[in-house]
Design an enzyme around this catalytic site. Structure first.
Site, PDB file in Angstrom:
ATOM      1  N   ALA A  66      29.630   3.585   0.156  1.00  7.59           N
ATOM      2  CA  ALA A  66      30.563   4.029   1.192  1.00  7.59           C
ATOM      3  C   ALA A  66      31.517   2.871   1.472  1.00  7.59           C
ATOM      4  CB  ALA A  66      29.788   4.403   2.441  1.00  7.59           C
ATOM      5  N   GLY A 109      25.919   4.424  -1.183  1.00 11.37           N
ATOM      6  CA  GLY A 109      26.383   5.816  -1.206  1.00 11.37           C
ATOM      7  C   GLY A 109      26.744   6.273  -2.615  1.00 11.37           C
ATOM      8  N   GLU A 112      23.541   7.283  -4.049  1.00  9.89           N
ATOM      9  CA  GLU A 112      23.135   8.532  -3.397  1.00  9.89           C
ATOM     10  C   GLU A 112      23.944   9.716  -3.930  1.00  9.89           C
ATOM     11  OE1 GLU A 112      23.683   6.748   0.467  1.00  9.89           O
ATOM     12  OE2 GLU A 112      21.561   7.003   0.933  1.00  9.89           O
ATOM     13  N   GLU A 132      22.211  -1.527   0.817  1.00  9.85           N
ATOM     14  CA  GLU A 132      22.643  -1.464   2.218  1.00  9.85           C
ATOM     15  C   GLU A 132      21.967  -2.515   3.084  1.00  9.85           C
ATOM     16  OE1 GLU A 132      21.699   1.146   0.361  1.00  9.85           O
ATOM     17  OE2 GLU A 132      22.914   2.922   0.795  1.00  9.85           O
TER      18      GLU A 132
HETATM   19  N1  DAK Z   1      33.502  -0.790   0.412  1.00 12.86           N
HETATM   20  C1  DAK Z   1      34.769  -1.261   0.482  1.00 12.86           C
HETATM   21  N2  DAK Z   1      35.319  -2.084  -0.448  1.00 12.86           N
HETATM   22  C2  DAK Z   1      34.552  -2.409  -1.501  1.00 12.86           C
HETATM   23  C3  DAK Z   1      33.224  -1.955  -1.649  1.00 12.86           C
HETATM   24  C4  DAK Z   1      32.689  -1.090  -0.621  1.00 12.86           C
HETATM   25  N3  DAK Z   1      31.454  -0.555  -0.694  1.00 12.86           N
HETATM   26  N4  DAK Z   1      32.714  -2.461  -2.803  1.00 12.86           N
HETATM   27  C5  DAK Z   1      33.697  -3.199  -3.350  1.00 12.86           C
HETATM   28  N5  DAK Z   1      34.806  -3.179  -2.573  1.00 12.86           N
HETATM   29  C6  DAK Z   1      36.082  -3.841  -2.805  1.00 12.86           C
HETATM   30  C7  DAK Z   1      35.993  -5.333  -2.528  1.00 12.86           C
HETATM   31  O1  DAK Z   1      36.152  -5.589  -1.133  1.00 12.86           O
HETATM   32  C8  DAK Z   1      37.154  -5.871  -3.344  1.00 12.86           C
HETATM   33  O2  DAK Z   1      38.350  -5.594  -2.651  1.00 12.86           O
HETATM   34  P1  DAK Z   1      39.475  -6.764  -2.474  1.00 12.86           P
HETATM   35  O3  DAK Z   1      38.749  -7.916  -1.890  1.00 12.86           O
HETATM   36  O4  DAK Z   1      39.952  -7.028  -3.884  1.00 12.86           O
HETATM   37  O5  DAK Z   1      40.505  -6.139  -1.581  1.00 12.86           O
HETATM   38  C9  DAK Z   1      37.141  -4.960  -4.583  1.00 12.86           C
HETATM   39  O6  DAK Z   1      36.415  -3.768  -4.185  1.00 12.86           O
HETATM   40  C10 DAK Z   1      36.405  -5.576  -5.768  1.00 12.86           C
HETATM   41  O7  DAK Z   1      35.119  -5.963  -5.327  1.00 12.86           O
HETATM   42  P2  DAK Z   1      34.538  -7.452  -5.575  1.00 12.86           P
HETATM   43  O8  DAK Z   1      35.624  -8.460  -5.605  1.00 12.86           O
HETATM   44  O9  DAK Z   1      33.451  -7.649  -4.578  1.00 12.86           O
HETATM   45  O10 DAK Z   1      33.937  -7.272  -7.040  1.00 12.86           O
HETATM   46  P3  DAK Z   1      32.726  -8.052  -7.713  1.00 12.86           P
HETATM   47  O11 DAK Z   1      32.724  -7.614  -9.139  1.00 12.86           O
HETATM   48  O12 DAK Z   1      32.773  -9.519  -7.373  1.00 12.86           O
HETATM   49  O13 DAK Z   1      31.407  -7.491  -6.993  1.00 12.86           O
HETATM   50  C11 DAK Z   1      29.945  -5.690  -6.132  1.00 12.86           C
HETATM   51  C12 DAK Z   1      31.017  -6.146  -7.195  1.00 12.86           C
HETATM   52  C13 DAK Z   1      29.733  -4.204  -6.337  1.00 12.86           C
HETATM   53  C14 DAK Z   1      28.637  -6.443  -6.407  1.00 12.86           C
HETATM   54  C15 DAK Z   1      30.473  -6.028  -4.708  1.00 12.86           C
HETATM   55  O14 DAK Z   1      31.792  -5.493  -4.576  1.00 12.86           O
HETATM   56  C16 DAK Z   1      29.609  -5.433  -3.642  1.00 12.86           C
HETATM   57  O15 DAK Z   1      28.571  -5.962  -3.323  1.00 12.86           O
HETATM   58  N6  DAK Z   1      30.068  -4.311  -3.040  1.00 12.86           N
HETATM   59  C17 DAK Z   1      29.382  -3.689  -1.928  1.00 12.86           C
HETATM   60  C18 DAK Z   1      28.167  -2.938  -2.420  1.00 12.86           C
HETATM   61  C19 DAK Z   1      27.410  -2.322  -1.253  1.00 12.86           C
HETATM   62  O16 DAK Z   1      26.906  -3.020  -0.376  1.00 12.86           O
HETATM   63  N7  DAK Z   1      27.319  -0.979  -1.229  1.00 12.86           N
HETATM   64  C20 DAK Z   1      26.665  -0.277  -0.161  1.00 12.86           C
HETATM   65  C21 DAK Z   1      27.658   0.009   0.928  1.00 12.86           C
HETATM   66  S1  DAK Z   1      26.893   0.845   2.338  1.00 12.86           S
HETATM   67  C22 DAK Z   1      26.783   7.986   4.997  1.00 12.86           C
HETATM   68  C23 DAK Z   1      26.697   8.174   3.649  1.00 12.86           C
HETATM   69  C24 DAK Z   1      26.552   7.080   2.841  1.00 12.86           C
HETATM   70  C25 DAK Z   1      26.496   5.834   3.355  1.00 12.86           C
HETATM   71  C26 DAK Z   1      26.573   5.653   4.722  1.00 12.86           C
HETATM   72  C27 DAK Z   1      26.709   6.736   5.542  1.00 12.86           C
HETATM   73  N8  DAK Z   1      26.950   9.100   5.871  1.00 12.86           N
HETATM   74  C28 DAK Z   1      26.840  10.435   5.274  1.00 12.86           C
HETATM   75  C29 DAK Z   1      27.258   8.946   7.222  1.00 12.86           C
HETATM   76  C30 DAK Z   1      26.404   4.718   2.453  1.00 12.86           C
HETATM   77  C31 DAK Z   1      26.478   3.449   2.837  1.00 12.86           C
HETATM   78  C32 DAK Z   1      26.795   2.452   1.822  1.00 12.86           C
HETATM   79  O17 DAK Z   1      26.992   2.778   0.680  1.00 12.86           O
END
Ligand code: DAK
Length: 258
Positions: A66, A109, A112, A132
């Protein structure tokens, strides 16, 4: 649907391929994208010229979760008002088979969303997980439930509590995905499988998918009864007459979807 901002749609025969298209943020799932995706699933589900749907991202990311920037300042009451959970639930109710073609990151997400799909073909570069916990939350769109049912308690617990990513090979061993192929082929392989399923009788495909999914929601006894009723129902379809007649006459069946 011509006004898609975050998705691309490609049609080939009975197969529709939806591509998540926010590559600059690794296909982070913002609300606009999810609203478009759910509306597109709804419309493809009603479209008789579509029999199977492929959902994909790009080589680098299926979806990295997400959109964290969209959630970072939200309060619990705002999250509740957005009502995203019930919207995601509509994907679960899509009647046509959905095949995920996954490469690169399928996280949070994104993982998921992948697990909402019926079959998963992955590239050997896939990294799959529920990270997460590392941003102070936990899975919110079925991760604790679907992951646990797919891979069992101990591995699900490890993934959810540490945020560790699985490699494609590990995900395959754990039973989370169907097949791993070299990155050049993951989409082609998923579309090939979708074409194969779309050459099967659509009413039987629909009722069979429904019966398999039912097993997640019910007891064995009620599930078996549900299965049997769907089986009997197929005896009212023209495709059942055609399928059995074609077998007996040693010819290829022609499905009408009726
Ligand atoms: N959200 C927003 N931006 C994201 C992102 C994300 N989840 N993942 C990556 N980006 C963006 C980065 O901010 C970066 O943007 P800029 O800085 O260039 O503007 C760009 O994508 C490239 O990412 P990185 O520079 O970080 O790339 P790397 O190759 O160094 O790293 C990575 C890749 C995937 C390891 C890293 O980006 C990362 O850790 N991303 C976050 C992964 C994460 O934590 N995912 C879980 C998010 S929480 C719901 C339903 C679902 C959910 C919640 C509620 N409801 C139905 C209410 C789900 C929640 C989640 O998924």
């Amino acid at each position: 649907m011509s006004d898609l901002k975050n998705l691309l749609l490609h049609r080939n025969g009975f197969v529709a391929t939806i591509q998540l298209n926010r590559p600059q943020v690794l296909n982070a799932l913002n609300m606009e994208l999810m609203d478009e995706l759910i509306a597109l699933f709804d419309s493809l589900d009603k479209d008789a010229s579509v029999r199977c749907i492929v959902l994909t991202g790009n080589e680098k990311a299926f979806a990295a979760g997400a959109d964290i920037k969209e959630m970072a300042n939200a309060t619990a009451v705002e999250m509740l008002a957005r009502d995203q959970f019930s919207k995601w639930d509509r994907i679960r109710k899509v009647k046509k088979p959905i095949i995920a073609a996954v490469s690169g990151f399928a996280l949070g997400g994104g993982c998921e969303l992948m697990m909402h799909c019926d079959i998963v073909i992955a590239s050997d570069t896939a990294k799959i997980g529920q990270p997460e916990i590392n941003i102070g939350v936990m899975p919110g769109a079925g991760g604790t439930q679907r992951m646990t049912r797919a891979v069992g308690k101990v591995l699900a617990m490890e993934l959810v509590l540490t945020g560790r990513f699985l490699t494609a090979e590990e995900a395959l061993q754990a039973g989370l995905i169907n097949k791993v192929v070299p990155v050049e082929f993951y989409l082609e392989e998923a579309q090939k499988l979708a074409k194969e399923i779309s050459n099967r009788p659509p009413v039987a495909v629909r009722l069979a998918k429904e019966a398999v999914l039912k097993s997640f929601d019910t007891t064995m006894e009620i599930g078996l009864e549900f299965e049997r009723k769907n089986f009997y129902l197929l005896f009212s379809s023209e495709d059942m007459r055609e399928g059995m007649a074609a077998f007996i006459e040693k010819r290829k069946p022609e499905w009408k979807g009726k």
